[in-house]
Design a protein around this motif. Structure first.
Motif, PDB file in Angstrom:
ATOM      1  N   ARG B 161      56.356  35.091  59.753  1.00 38.40           N
ATOM      2  CA  ARG B 161      55.174  35.954  59.652  1.00 38.40           C
ATOM      3  C   ARG B 161      53.914  35.129  59.351  1.00 38.40           C
ATOM      4  N   THR B 162      54.095  34.069  58.581  1.00 35.78           N
ATOM      5  CA  THR B 162      52.960  33.173  58.340  1.00 35.78           C
ATOM      6  C   THR B 162      52.539  32.501  59.641  1.00 35.78           C
ATOM      7  N   PHE B 164      53.028  33.582  62.626  1.00 38.43           N
ATOM      8  CA  PHE B 164      52.431  34.630  63.451  1.00 38.43           C
ATOM      9  C   PHE B 164      50.966  34.869  63.065  1.00 38.43           C
ATOM     10  N   GLY B 165      50.736  35.000  61.769  1.00 42.69           N
ATOM     11  CA  GLY B 165      49.371  35.245  61.298  1.00 42.69           C
ATOM     12  C   GLY B 165      48.423  34.105  61.637  1.00 42.69           C
ATOM     13  N   LEU B 166      48.910  32.883  61.470  1.00 41.11           N
ATOM     14  CA  LEU B 166      48.058  31.732  61.758  1.00 41.11           C
ATOM     15  C   LEU B 166      47.730  31.625  63.245  1.00 41.11           C
ATOM     16  N   VAL B 168      47.921  34.284  65.636  1.00 44.87           N
ATOM     17  CA  VAL B 168      47.244  35.457  66.201  1.00 44.87           C
ATOM     18  C   VAL B 168      45.894  35.725  65.533  1.00 44.87           C
ATOM     19  N   ARG B 169      45.842  35.498  64.218  1.00 45.71           N
ATOM     20  CA  ARG B 169      44.615  35.759  63.469  1.00 45.71           C
ATOM     21  C   ARG B 169      44.048  37.152  63.799  1.00 45.71           C
ATOM     22  N   GLU B 191      43.135  26.578  69.632  1.00 39.33           N
ATOM     23  CA  GLU B 191      43.508  27.457  68.526  1.00 39.33           C
ATOM     24  C   GLU B 191      44.982  27.306  68.178  1.00 39.33           C
ATOM     25  N   LEU B 194      45.449  24.128  66.139  1.00 42.97           N
ATOM     26  CA  LEU B 194      45.004  24.331  64.763  1.00 42.97           C
ATOM     27  C   LEU B 194      46.039  25.131  63.963  1.00 42.97           C
ATOM     28  N   GLN B 198      48.085  23.804  60.706  1.00 43.07           N
ATOM     29  CA  GLN B 198      48.034  24.487  59.404  1.00 43.07           C
ATOM     30  C   GLN B 198      49.422  24.931  58.955  1.00 43.07           C
TER      31      GLN B 198
END
Lengths: 205, 205
Positions: B161-162, B164-166, B168-169, B191, B194, B198
């Motif tokens: 999930r982390t 995914f979040g990083l 898709v933002r 993107e 990056l 991260q």
DNA sequence: CTTATGCCGTACCGTACGGTACGGTACGGC
DNA sequence: GCCGTACCGTACCGTACGGTACGGCATAAG
């Protein structure tokens, strides 16, 4: 629609507010399919009034979005004397608030509505009062932290989008698609804290 | 609908595939408002055929979602002999693919469709073939990396999930709400890189 | 040739819903 | 008392669309 679109939620009469509240309730309970006839019954008003005040259905829906947006309070923080503790605190509050809002029935219903009318102005209204408002609200905080050397980053936008991604993750899209997740206060706070911890790991000086 | 729902995209006849392709095109070009009459014209078929094959409108839409899902290839990686370079490579490919898919017209149209019919099975179908399929596809990779001590994390789900979040933002929600962003191959790759950088900062051993 | 099947095209039905019209009522100003 | 304004309630209209029915044509089997 016409000019009414510009009117912000604050300039509504009490009766208009009642109707828009009824619209919000109806929007949630009907699963997003608000009909003018349904609202007439729910709000005990006449169609004539609805069309006089809001122009057409789209005008009503935009007014409803702005009405809801006018309700969220913007907490103010003193950016001048910010330190690492108060900064982290502010970020945690922001993250919890954001997750709380995004997982609320009303937010889900309004986002669904706007997404299903992507060609109209509804999408813009939600973007403007949602994602963009968030950015405008949080960037000064980030800049203040950067100034105090609490944070290092190149661009406000990039930092904010990373923060957004870490907080929201897959929560919003899953809720919008109808995934049944229960988001308790405790779970929200836990996820918020994790997100901020990770954000600070990435960007803290 | 009925039983047809279970049929995967692969078991469609050529003619059925033609019709579902026409449905996809129509879905994109109509801004999500696919009507049965419109599809009849676009695909040069009869309503009778449509209803014989797909049951009703919802059955057709679910078939369309599965048809689209059946087109995406799943690249295979050798998990046994994975090292830091090939792992990072795989993550970058995954991130680029994901951003590419999410920013495509078809994905946006299908997600809009499913979101605006949240009460039906459409949302489930998109979740199952989208977000959940992603998880199932990427978790073995994460586990393999963990086994090789390339990564440290507690739970597969949290790590995914982390990630995914990083990746898709705010991209998906902005596109769904009609924000006009151009997502070139170059921007996507940038993107994606990056995000992976991260992610590795947070979880690499 | 005949019959059956599969599909196209069109006409049709029922209904839901956006929007309009209008009569009726309450109320405030004059 | 009289008028204008604001609003409710209901009836109504037009249309878009999901779904059904049916005639016609082509191809394949017998």
């Amino acid at each position: 629609m016409a000019i009414k679109t510009i009117i912000s939620g604050h300039e509504m009469s009490p009766r208009q507010g009642e109707i828009l509240d009824a619209a919000l309730v109806l929007l949630v309970s009907s699963g997003g399919n608000l009909t003018m006839g349904g609202l007439v019954k729910a709000a005990n008003c006449s169609k004539e009034t609805l069309y006089n005040w809001f122009g057409d259905r789209e005008g009503l829906l935009i007014a409803t979005i702005q009405w809801q947006a006018s309700k969220v309070r913007e907490p103010k923080i003193d950016l001048k004397q910010i330190d690492i503790a108060s900064f982290e605190n502010a970020l945690n509050s922001f993250a919890s608030d954001l997750l709380g809002v995004l997982s609320s029935d009303i937010s889900v219903a309004l986002n669904r509505l706007a997404i299903s009318h992507a060609n109209s102005e509804l999408g813009n209204a939600v973007l403007e009062n949602g994602r963009y408002a968030m950015g405008r609200r949080i960037k000064p905080l980030l800049r203040a932290a950067k100034k105090k050397s609490l944070l290092t980053y190149k661009s406000d936008e990039e930092a904010f989008r990373t923060l957004f991604g870490l907080i929201v993750r897959d929560v919003q899209i899953r809720l919008l698609l109808g995934d049944e997740i229960k988001y308790s206060k405790a779970k929200i706070n836990k996820e918020a804290r994790l997100a901020i911890e990770q954000f600070l790991t990435l960007y803290q000086n």
